[in-house]
Write an enzyme that holds these catalytic residues in place. Structure first.
Site, PDB file in Angstrom:
ATOM      1  N   CYS A   1      -6.629   1.595   2.193  1.00  0.00           N
ATOM      2  CA  CYS A   1      -7.365   2.860   2.149  1.00  0.00           C
ATOM      3  C   CYS A   1      -6.907   3.746   1.002  1.00  0.00           C
ATOM      4  O   CYS A   1      -7.660   4.619   0.559  1.00  0.00           O
ATOM      5  CB  CYS A   1      -7.209   3.581   3.476  1.00  0.00           C
ATOM      6  SG  CYS A   1      -7.889   2.689   4.884  1.00  0.00           S
TER       7      CYS A   1
ATOM      8  N   GLU B   1       0.853  -1.190   0.000  1.00  0.00           N
ATOM      9  CA  GLU B   1       0.000   0.000   0.000  1.00  0.00           C
ATOM     10  C   GLU B   1       0.883   1.233   0.000  1.00  0.00           C
ATOM     11  O   GLU B   1       1.937   1.264   0.640  1.00  0.00           O
ATOM     12  CB  GLU B   1      -0.927   0.032   1.209  1.00  0.00           C
ATOM     13  CG  GLU B   1      -1.786   1.298   1.231  1.00  0.00           C
ATOM     14  CD  GLU B   1      -2.912   1.289   2.245  1.00  0.00           C
ATOM     15  OE1 GLU B   1      -3.786   2.161   2.161  1.00  0.00           O
ATOM     16  OE2 GLU B   1      -2.915   0.402   3.122  1.00  0.00           O
TER      17      GLU B   1
ATOM     18  N   ASN C   1     -12.185  -2.051  -0.446  1.00  0.00           N
ATOM     19  CA  ASN C   1     -11.291  -2.320   0.674  1.00  0.00           C
ATOM     20  C   ASN C   1     -11.975  -1.891   1.955  1.00  0.00           C
ATOM     21  O   ASN C   1     -12.368  -0.734   2.088  1.00  0.00           O
ATOM     22  CB  ASN C   1      -9.975  -1.547   0.535  1.00  0.00           C
ATOM     23  CG  ASN C   1      -9.137  -1.623   1.808  1.00  0.00           C
ATOM     24  OD1 ASN C   1      -8.528  -2.644   2.094  1.00  0.00           O
ATOM     25  ND2 ASN C   1      -9.131  -0.546   2.591  1.00  0.00           N
ATOM     26  N   GLU C   2     -12.138  -2.833   2.872  1.00  0.00           N
ATOM     27  CA  GLU C   2     -12.758  -2.558   4.170  1.00  0.00           C
ATOM     28  C   GLU C   2     -14.078  -1.801   4.011  1.00  0.00           C
ATOM     29  O   GLU C   2     -14.349  -0.832   4.740  1.00  0.00           O
ATOM     30  CB  GLU C   2     -11.772  -1.799   5.074  1.00  0.00           C
ATOM     31  CG  GLU C   2     -10.562  -2.634   5.448  1.00  0.00           C
ATOM     32  CD  GLU C   2      -9.571  -1.896   6.352  1.00  0.00           C
ATOM     33  OE1 GLU C   2      -9.715  -0.665   6.518  1.00  0.00           O
ATOM     34  OE2 GLU C   2      -8.657  -2.545   6.879  1.00  0.00           O
TER      35      GLU C   2
END
Length: 632
Positions: free
Chosen positions: A243, A48, A364-365
């Site tokens: 994120c 990331e 994502n999440e």
């Protein structure tokens, strides 16, 4: 304690005998009976853009704010002292490319000597003697400028390690390139552009990269950091977040189309971890990196939702087709042949053969009703065109099937130890599991052995249940030690050095020593005598001089003891003295100790301050002390 291994046919028995114990502990492994198969892609990595992991890290670009898009002022650039006057400012009147509107306007005045413009990169530009660095930039000038630009690599004190002279500037944007070969080594050098004639010069896309990138790829990776990844032998690479994919608003969410093609056409993007991303690490670079590491790519796509931990902003359903098309473009770019538009574009960008891609994660999440309805739209569109793609979901869903479920865990060492059996009871009829992010984040320092051991216990549980847990990746992967936004991380680095935390070596050990099946194992152990849970406290040293202060013992928020050195302290060995309330030990003997407190204390917290003054080794912090021979 003694250990005896016995091999009988395909059965291995480990017998452990403890002195003074009447019973043995036995571990029996039946090597002739194959159990659960272990996923061949179990251990991978997750990249990331966080902590300057890419820009200022794995991405080999050495110039910070190379396209001047980071701010309305030229951040990262500075004018050095000079007898010739000059000034710089951001200019948007005649951009190099419509997707990157800012350039630098450098006005050089009359006078003697040269004006100097410097960039220190990401907390220093590391150069090594004998290594070559490729410099490229775009420039144009006004009619008054008739001079040349001298480009150099210099120390902060002005020592020159490499120098080249470039000329031939005009009113049109033109590219300039040269190679600088360093004559010396410096971890914090700077790139300096010098001019000795008056006029106005515009600059854009000022780039400096090592020639020796990983695998010598153009627009490639920093070799030492990429080698750290290669040494892990990952089975897959999940990218580019996290994120980072979502953004802190829909406006700066990831668009894969923006990350391919000529660098001057890739718009920079605000990273929600606090800095601008060049997007020089784009789709082609991630796919190439995965292949160079011998790993399968796992593509993460934005599902039309910004980071839910920061905002509830989503793309309206009637506008979602654009985002779905961006996902389909990314997949086609990776695996499409030359007859497909995106596949043909990949060929145009220098890669003829399709990549291998079978894992795509939607979001994502993300969770909730908004995610449920968006997941369904993406799922249907991807499966209709690419039925072989295994789609990864962020949560359990009812609207559509879930091929693989992504679960994330960040907690304490105690939690990870307690979760070693987490997957033993999972429903085998449900989706496969991808532990996409996990790490001990409490009591881990910047990465310590306690965290690594707890993670390894959890990983053994994953491996034992690899019929359902098919993939796993520690997170985050990298941290530039000058920008530790998230802690801890697997690999730390600065401009010139890198290192692995204890967790890195646990990941490496599991990845290097993979099995194909779990073997049937039974454990027989005696009932051991109770562990001592009561006792006093103490401090000490081992061939070391040290001092201690502010020692307190608390239980359930109540203070049981507050040290008043030396009152109440029993010196077992050593030369102890009190100086201004500090308990100091000045001998260099081994096993030096001093104890205090009540042997009946139980379930307490011991806190103190200590520092080493000299000597060969370290400190002793004692607890549960019963006598001279019984203590922890």
């Amino acid at each position: 304690m003694s250990t005896l291994l016995k091999l009988s046919g395909m059965v291995l028995t480990m017998v452990m005998t403890t002195a003074g114990q009447a019973q043995d502990a036995r571990i029996r492994v039946d090597a002739g009976e194959r159990g659960v198969p272990i996923s061949p892609v179990l251990w991978g990595i997750f990249f990331e853009e966080i902590n300057h992991a890419g820009d200022g890290g794995l991405y080999a670009e050495l110039v910070r704010n190379r396209s001047f898009e980071d701010a309305n002022t030229p951040e990262g650039w500075s004018l050095l002292p000079s007898s010739r006057s000059s000034q710089v400012a951001i200019d948007t009147t005649s951009p190099l490319h419509p997707r990157n509107l800012r350039s630098l306007r450098w006005e050089i005045g009359e006078g003697e000597g040269s004006a100097h413009l410097a960039n220190e990169g990401y907390w220093g530009i590391a150069v090594r003697a004998g290594r070559s660095y490729r410099l490229t930039f775009y420039a144009r000038s006004n009619a008054d400028f008739q001079g040349a630009v001298v480009v150099s690599l210099q120390s902060r004190e002005g020592k020159v390690y490499a120098l080249k002279r470039l000329s031939g500037f005009s009113s049109e944007w033109r590219p300039y390139t040269t190679v600088l070969r360093a004559s010396g080594t410096a971890p914090q050098a700077q790139l300096v552009l010098s001019v000795d004639a008056p006029g106005v010069l515009w600059l854009d896309m000022v780039s400096l990269t090592p020639v020796d990138t990983f695998k010598r790829r153009p627009n490639g990776l920093r070799a030492d950091l990429a080698q750290m990844l290669a040494d892990l032998r990952p089975s897959f690479v999940r990218f580019p977040g996290g994120c980072f994919v979502e953004g802190n608003s829909v406006a700066n969410a990831l668009r894969w189309r923006d990350t391919v093609g000529d660098l001057i056409a890739r718009p920079s993007r605000w990273c929600l971890w606090g800095y601008n991303s060049t997007q020089g690490l784009g789709l082609l670079e991630y796919l190439q990196m995965s292949e160079d590491l011998g790993a399968e790519p796992m593509l993460v796509i934005n599902c039309g939702m910004a980071c839910q931990y920061r905002t509830d902003e989503v793309v309206p359903l009637e506008q979602l087709d654009e985002w779905i098309e961006d996902a389909l473009f990314a997949i086609e770019y990776a695996i499409g042949d030359t007859t497909t538009p995106a596949g043909a574009l990949r060929v145009q960008h220098g890669r003829v053969e399709p990549f291998q891609l079978r894992f795509v994660e939607i979001g994502n999440e993300n969770w909730g009703a908004n995610y449920e309805e968006r997941y369904a739209r993406f799922y249907d569109a991807i499966k209709a065109r690419y039925p072989h793609i295994q789609i990864i979901s962020n949560t359990t869903l009812r609207s559509r099937p879930v091929d693989i479920l992504d679960e994330h865990y960040y907690s304490s060492p105690e939690w990870f130890l307690s979760q070693a059996y987490r997957y033993d009871g999972y429903d085998r009829r449900g989706p496969k599991i991808f532990v996409g992010e996990y790490a001990v984040t409490q009591g881990a320092g910047t990465g310590n052995l306690r965290a690594a051991i707890a993670e390894s216990a959890f990983m053994i549980g994953i491996e034992r249940n690899s019929d359902i847990v098919v993939m796993a990746a520690y997170a985050p992967l990298f941290v530039n030690v000058n920008d530790r936004t998230w802690n801890p991380d697997l690999i730390g680095f600065d401009s010139a050095r890198c290192y692995g935390t204890p967790s890195y070596y646990v990941q490496k050990m599991f990845s290097h020593h993979r099995g194909t099946h779990r073997l049937t194992t039974t454990v027989q152990s005696p009932t051991l005598p109770g562990v001592i849970t009561q006792g006093a406290v103490g401090v000490g040293t081992w061939q070391t001089q040290a001092e201690f202060r502010n020692l307190t013992v608390t239980h359930n928020g109540k203070t049981l003891y507050q040290a008043n050195f030396p009152e109440g302290w029993q010196v077992v060995r050593g030369e102890w003295q009190v100086v201004d309330g500090v308990y100091r030990q000045t001998s260099d003997l081994t096993d030096v100790r001093s104890v205090a407190g009540d042997k009946k204390w139980q379930d307490y917290t011991l806190s103190l301050q200590a520092r080493k003054l000299g000597g060969r080794e370290g400190l002793l912090i004692m607890f549960r002390a019963r006598d001279e021979n019984k203590w922890y």
